[in-house]
Write an enzyme that holds these catalytic residues in place. Sequence first.
Site, mmCIF file in Angstrom:
data_model
loop_
_atom_site.group_PDB
_atom_site.id
_atom_site.type_symbol
_atom_site.label_atom_id
_atom_site.label_comp_id
_atom_site.label_asym_id
_atom_site.label_seq_id
_atom_site.Cartn_x
_atom_site.Cartn_y
_atom_site.Cartn_z
ATOM 1 N N GLU A 260 0.817 -1.209 0.000
ATOM 2 C CA GLU A 260 0.000 0.000 0.000
ATOM 3 C C GLU A 260 0.854 1.263 0.000
ATOM 4 O O GLU A 260 1.940 1.281 0.583
ATOM 5 C CB GLU A 260 -0.901 0.007 1.246
ATOM 6 C CG GLU A 260 -1.758 -1.246 1.359
ATOM 7 C CD GLU A 260 -2.515 -1.344 2.674
ATOM 8 O OE1 GLU A 260 -2.387 -0.401 3.492
ATOM 9 O OE2 GLU A 260 -3.206 -2.349 2.888
ATOM 10 N N LYS B 290 2.370 4.465 1.260
ATOM 11 C CA LYS B 290 2.562 5.058 2.578
ATOM 12 C C LYS B 290 2.408 6.565 2.428
ATOM 13 O O LYS B 290 3.291 7.245 1.917
ATOM 14 C CB LYS B 290 3.925 4.725 3.175
ATOM 15 C CG LYS B 290 4.018 5.198 4.622
ATOM 16 C CD LYS B 290 5.316 4.882 5.266
ATOM 17 C CE LYS B 290 5.232 5.197 6.765
ATOM 18 N NZ LYS B 290 4.627 6.506 7.063
ATOM 19 N N ARG C 188 -2.383 10.093 10.833
ATOM 20 C CA ARG C 188 -3.163 8.881 11.099
ATOM 21 C C ARG C 188 -4.512 9.267 11.716
ATOM 22 O O ARG C 188 -4.584 10.133 12.588
ATOM 23 C CB ARG C 188 -2.378 7.981 12.074
ATOM 24 C CG ARG C 188 -2.992 6.598 12.336
ATOM 25 C CD ARG C 188 -2.590 5.616 11.293
ATOM 26 N NE ARG C 188 -3.009 4.243 11.629
ATOM 27 C CZ ARG C 188 -2.199 3.300 12.115
ATOM 28 N NH1 ARG C 188 -0.927 3.584 12.355
ATOM 29 N NH2 ARG C 188 -2.644 2.081 12.343
ATOM 30 N N ARG D 221 -3.811 9.547 16.118
ATOM 31 C CA ARG D 221 -2.979 8.393 16.483
ATOM 32 C C ARG D 221 -2.884 8.236 18.003
ATOM 33 O O ARG D 221 -2.848 7.128 18.526
ATOM 34 C CB ARG D 221 -1.569 8.587 15.906
ATOM 35 C CG ARG D 221 -0.554 7.525 16.331
ATOM 36 C CD ARG D 221 0.841 7.947 15.907
ATOM 37 N NE ARG D 221 0.978 7.944 14.471
ATOM 38 C CZ ARG D 221 1.409 6.918 13.750
ATOM 39 N NH1 ARG D 221 1.748 5.787 14.354
ATOM 40 N NH2 ARG D 221 1.524 7.004 12.448
ATOM 41 N N GLU E 57 -5.575 7.339 7.020
ATOM 42 C CA GLU E 57 -4.654 8.479 6.987
ATOM 43 C C GLU E 57 -5.379 9.623 6.291
ATOM 44 O O GLU E 57 -6.221 9.404 5.412
ATOM 45 C CB GLU E 57 -3.404 8.102 6.185
ATOM 46 C CG GLU E 57 -2.231 9.017 6.388
ATOM 47 C CD GLU E 57 -1.253 8.508 7.438
ATOM 48 O OE1 GLU E 57 -0.253 9.190 7.671
ATOM 49 O OE2 GLU E 57 -1.506 7.447 8.025
ATOM 50 N N PHE F 276 -7.219 2.251 5.186
ATOM 51 C CA PHE F 276 -6.494 1.018 4.874
ATOM 52 C C PHE F 276 -6.899 -0.156 5.755
ATOM 53 O O PHE F 276 -6.369 -1.254 5.591
ATOM 54 C CB PHE F 276 -4.979 1.235 4.939
ATOM 55 C CG PHE F 276 -4.479 1.943 6.166
ATOM 56 C CD1 PHE F 276 -4.481 1.341 7.405
ATOM 57 C CD2 PHE F 276 -3.973 3.230 6.050
ATOM 58 C CE1 PHE F 276 -4.008 1.991 8.535
ATOM 59 C CE2 PHE F 276 -3.492 3.903 7.171
ATOM 60 C CZ PHE F 276 -3.510 3.273 8.407
ATOM 61 N N ARG G 196 3.709 -3.513 17.374
ATOM 62 C CA ARG G 196 4.597 -3.338 16.230
ATOM 63 C C ARG G 196 5.260 -4.681 15.969
ATOM 64 O O ARG G 196 6.246 -5.045 16.590
ATOM 65 C CB ARG G 196 5.654 -2.273 16.517
ATOM 66 C CG ARG G 196 6.463 -1.872 15.285
ATOM 67 C CD ARG G 196 7.619 -0.956 15.664
ATOM 68 N NE ARG G 196 7.207 0.222 16.387
ATOM 69 C CZ ARG G 196 6.731 1.326 15.824
ATOM 70 N NH1 ARG G 196 6.595 1.386 14.516
ATOM 71 N NH2 ARG G 196 6.383 2.355 16.560
ATOM 72 N N LYS H 76 6.958 -1.156 6.945
ATOM 73 C CA LYS H 76 7.061 0.044 6.111
ATOM 74 C C LYS H 76 8.433 0.109 5.453
ATOM 75 O O LYS H 76 9.445 -0.293 6.043
ATOM 76 C CB LYS H 76 6.808 1.300 6.944
ATOM 77 C CG LYS H 76 7.744 1.492 8.120
ATOM 78 C CD LYS H 76 7.294 2.661 8.990
ATOM 79 C CE LYS H 76 8.175 2.762 10.243
ATOM 80 N NZ LYS H 76 7.715 3.836 11.144
#
Length: 511
Positions: free
Chosen positions: A209, A211, A216, A231, A260, A295, A366, A372
Amino acid sequence: MLLHEVVATVAAVGATRSRRVKVDELAALLARLGPEEVTAAVGFLTASPRQGRLGIGWRSLTDLRVEHATTATLTVAEVDAEFDRLAVASGPGSAADRARLLHDLARRATPDEWGFLVRVILGELRTGALEGVLTEAVARAGGHPTDAVRRAAMLSGSLAETARIALFEPDGALQEVGLEVGRPVLPMLAASAATVADAVAVTGESSVEFKLDGARIQVHRRGHDVRVFTRSLAEITHRVPEIVEIVRGFDADSVILDGETLALDADGRPRAFQDTMARFGADADRSVVLRPWFFDILHVDGRDLIDAPLSERRAELARVVGDNLVPATLTGQPEVAVEFSRDALAAGHEGVVVKSLAASYAAGRRGSAWIKVKPVLTFDLVVLAAEWGSGRRTGLLSNLHLGALDPVGEFGAAGGFVMVGKTFKGLTDALLRWQTETFPEYETGRTAHVVRLRHELVVEIAIDGVQRSSRYPGGLALRFARVKGYRPDKSPAEADTIQALRALLPAGDSA
């Protein structure tokens, strides 16, 4: 509980590199808290007060001149109550009220307690008491599996509230915490990889996707009611009416979306990050229009989807958001993913995020399911000064002031250097020791916190880009700067120029 117990625990946590010791210290502290104290204390430990942002700046804190207490008497509950008063101070005379409240709090605190509270208020508490470690400590103190605590925290969006449940609610209460439309969820985070091919090798069949270089957002809708969160889970619904109207048009009665938002120029290309963030943070300015791209989808019309694979979530997301779906290609072939990443860069975006189609939505984590990939830019800059560290870095020269060469004096430093930012990221223990031992040889002066240096040391800095800034004379600041290493092979005259950095500004921003 007395505040000094929290301060002592933070000092102990900051003084060790052992994760086990950190968890032990924090768990022991949590076990001594009462039910009316735990949410406030966890907020202190994470530099996220229960009241949210208190609206107090660095200048207001550093300008205080008080004689601090010599004996620790402040309690956690008393500080929490003072934060309540600071949070609600508004309207005519509020500046004087805040100054009086701060003065009284500072006077009642010992020097160590006040230093701690300043870092809490400013959100600068770097002690190693990160949420992952604190989550483990909550689990240990409450006698619960860490996964149960982590899941409750991600679904409630509050580790502080999760700690209260884990420590004081009956068995089974953690398992009852679930998704709730209108209550924000901690966002899933992405790891990093050097290349797109490396990322695909980890994720396999993937959604690759764009970035986007925006902000966010998490959007909740129930019927006509739409709420938009950042975020950090702060609500900004009133600031983004255009996003609210778009989401009201989606084919869903109740939905939770992750995405986003950014602003586009007249050619449909992304505007500068600063433009998006200025508009994102404005209560009244509507001159820049934000567009949302989504997303992920966590819930739709009574169905929770966070445990479903991304392949299923994407299909439902496409049905709901239509043209507001973030551009993506589904592939397990590295060469296809690489070509798509080139398209993303050509369109003016940061890079790509490669996501495993088999993965669930791991809120607040994470891991390797999302990766990313962004081009890494490196520049050779000169160290202008260094700041003394805090916490585990107390007694070490840490935060670097960085300068770019101004060869023609365009920014008032002909043949000298223009400050473009600071960083303490990427400094290993060995580099910290080396800096502390070596920098005094280059010292030209100092204050209580900063050692100024001769402009002779060249350091290689990795950045994600630059952004406009009035803080520095060159009109820009580095984004996500981190130290790669010193360059003793280079002289200051070989440092990169302010003009080279300004060339990274989006078209129209460098004038």
